[in-house]
Design a protein around this motif. Structure first.
Motif, PDB file in Angstrom:
ATOM      1  N   VAL A  72       0.822  -1.212   0.000  1.00 44.87           N
ATOM      2  CA  VAL A  72       0.000   0.000   0.000  1.00 44.87           C
ATOM      3  C   VAL A  72       0.860   1.268   0.000  1.00 44.87           C
ATOM      4  N   LEU A  73       1.893   1.304   0.844  1.00 50.28           N
ATOM      5  CA  LEU A  73       2.680   2.532   0.990  1.00 50.28           C
ATOM      6  C   LEU A  73       3.586   2.795  -0.216  1.00 50.28           C
ATOM      7  N   ASN A  78       0.577   0.835  -3.950  1.00 50.47           N
ATOM      8  CA  ASN A  78      -0.858   1.127  -3.931  1.00 50.47           C
ATOM      9  C   ASN A  78      -1.505   0.821  -5.282  1.00 50.47           C
ATOM     10  N   ARG A  90      -3.746   6.509   2.781  1.00 45.29           N
ATOM     11  CA  ARG A  90      -2.329   6.183   2.615  1.00 45.29           C
ATOM     12  C   ARG A  90      -1.463   7.072   3.496  1.00 45.29           C
TER      13      ARG A  90
END
Length: 365
Positions: free
Chosen positions: A185-186, A189, A207
């Motif tokens: 995700v970081l 994403n 985020r």
């Protein structure tokens, strides 16, 4: 791999609709007393660190007396995840701001930012349970041989797992699971990320929140290490051992939740999830987390009432309900491979084995 549509599957919402009238209304009323459990376990950890900070004053012959406290602290790590899990499902309180603040405290020892947990667990896992979009499922055999898939193959209980790596995995698999989802995700994403079983995305706002929460957790963990003086003995007994025990306890449940079950195109909790029979003391300590299928039918229910749902499932859906003794479930995990060849079949890294999912018998097909 495509998951075929099975007309015999029943959606979670249908079970909930059919069973709701058979359950007391108070089962769906938030229970703020559960916060006491969360704060008791936070207090146990803090007291444990305070005692660990003075271990240099203990006689070396007495240091073993700290080991029972390490075990108790490890159980508190387990209880923090499960009590925060219930909190974030809305079964404890409804104040969103308080839920956020308290869940941050509850998830810090798990390195799990609450905004990430809300996304990966509440939003994605519960709506895509054990289907192609579920980050918690087994890897598919046909998925790329990435580092994420390799580590899971190394750690997760299976007919091929090395006992040494399996033992290492008990204390670190939770960390690997969190690290995969965090970095996906970081850093990216994107749904195309291939080292997680199923990638998902979050909004730009979430985020940023995840990054900020993770930074705060890093500061808190560093503060704990500094409080213990960065001294190896204090860190081993008061920090690493309790966390390792806690992660092992957590993963004990999580491995059995879905990894033996079929993949499903319809979110049918009786087919894609599994519940366990455990000693009552563990249900008391861990807020009935063994009642996992029951939770997937009623995510927002007070966990004290899961036993009613279990009784109803055994009465009305005994043929479909996946309910095993904890030991039996673990034996099955250790006797079967851990990758999906198709929605009903497990295989190993090489793809040479074909083993029906342990819950795929004629009564559930």
């Amino acid at each position: 791999m495509k998951v075929s549509t099975d007309q015999t599957l029943i959606h979670q919402k249908i079970y909930a609709k059919e069973l709701r009238s058979l359950i007391p209304p108070e089962a769906f009323i938030p229970d703020p007393s559960k916060l006491v459990i969360l704060f008791i376990n936070l207090t146990i950890l803090i007291l444990g660190w305070m005692i660990a900070a003075r271990l240099d004053c203990w006689s070396p012959s007495l240091l073993w007396l700290y080991l029972p406290l390490s075990i108790i602290m490890g159980n508190s790590v387990v209880a923090l995840l499960f009590s925060t899990h219930d909190l974030m499902h809305g079964s404890v309180i409804k104040n969103a701001r308080l839920i956020y603040i308290i869940s941050f405290l509850g998830l810090t020892m798990l390195w799990m930012p609450p905004t990430l947990w809300k996304a990966v667990h509440n939003r994605v896992h519960h709506n895509h349970t054990n289907d192609l979009g579920d980050p918690d499922r087994n890897y598919l055999y046909e998925q790329s041989s990435t580092w994420g898939k390799w580590i899971q193959d190394l750690f997760v209980p299976s007919s091929e797992v090395n006992p040494i790596w399996f033992t290492v995995g008990l204390t670190s698999a939770w960390g690997v699971h969190t690290f995969r989802n965090l970095t996906s995700v970081l850093f990216f994403n994107r749904e195309s990320v291939d080292y997680v079983p199923a990638a998902f995305t979050v909004s730009a706002k979430d985020r940023r929140a995840i990054a900020g929460e993770l930074l705060m957790m890093i500061i808190i963990h560093l503060s704990i290490l500094a409080y213990l003086g960065f001294e190896p003995l204090k860190l081993i007994l008061g920090y690493f051992l309790p966390i390792g025990i806690g992660y092992g306890g957590i993963i004990f449940y999580i491995y059995t939740n879905h990894l033996l079950c079929r993949m499903t195109s319809v979110n049918d909790p009786l087919i894609n999830s599994m519940s366990l029979r455990v000693y009552k003391i563990f249900d008391l300590l861990h807020l009935n987390f063994s009642h996992h299928t029951e939770h997937h039918i009623f995510p927002g229910m007070n966990s004290d009432y899961y036993f009613i749902v279990r009784d109803l499932l055994e009465t009305h859906y005994s043929e479909q309900f996946n309910l095993l003794d904890a030991g039996e479930a673990w034996n099955l995990l250790l006797q079967t491979p851990r990758h999906y060849k198709d929605e009903n079949t497990l295989t190993d890294w090489s793809g040479k084995k074909s083993v029906p999912c342990s819950t795929s018998d004629n009564s559930k097909s």
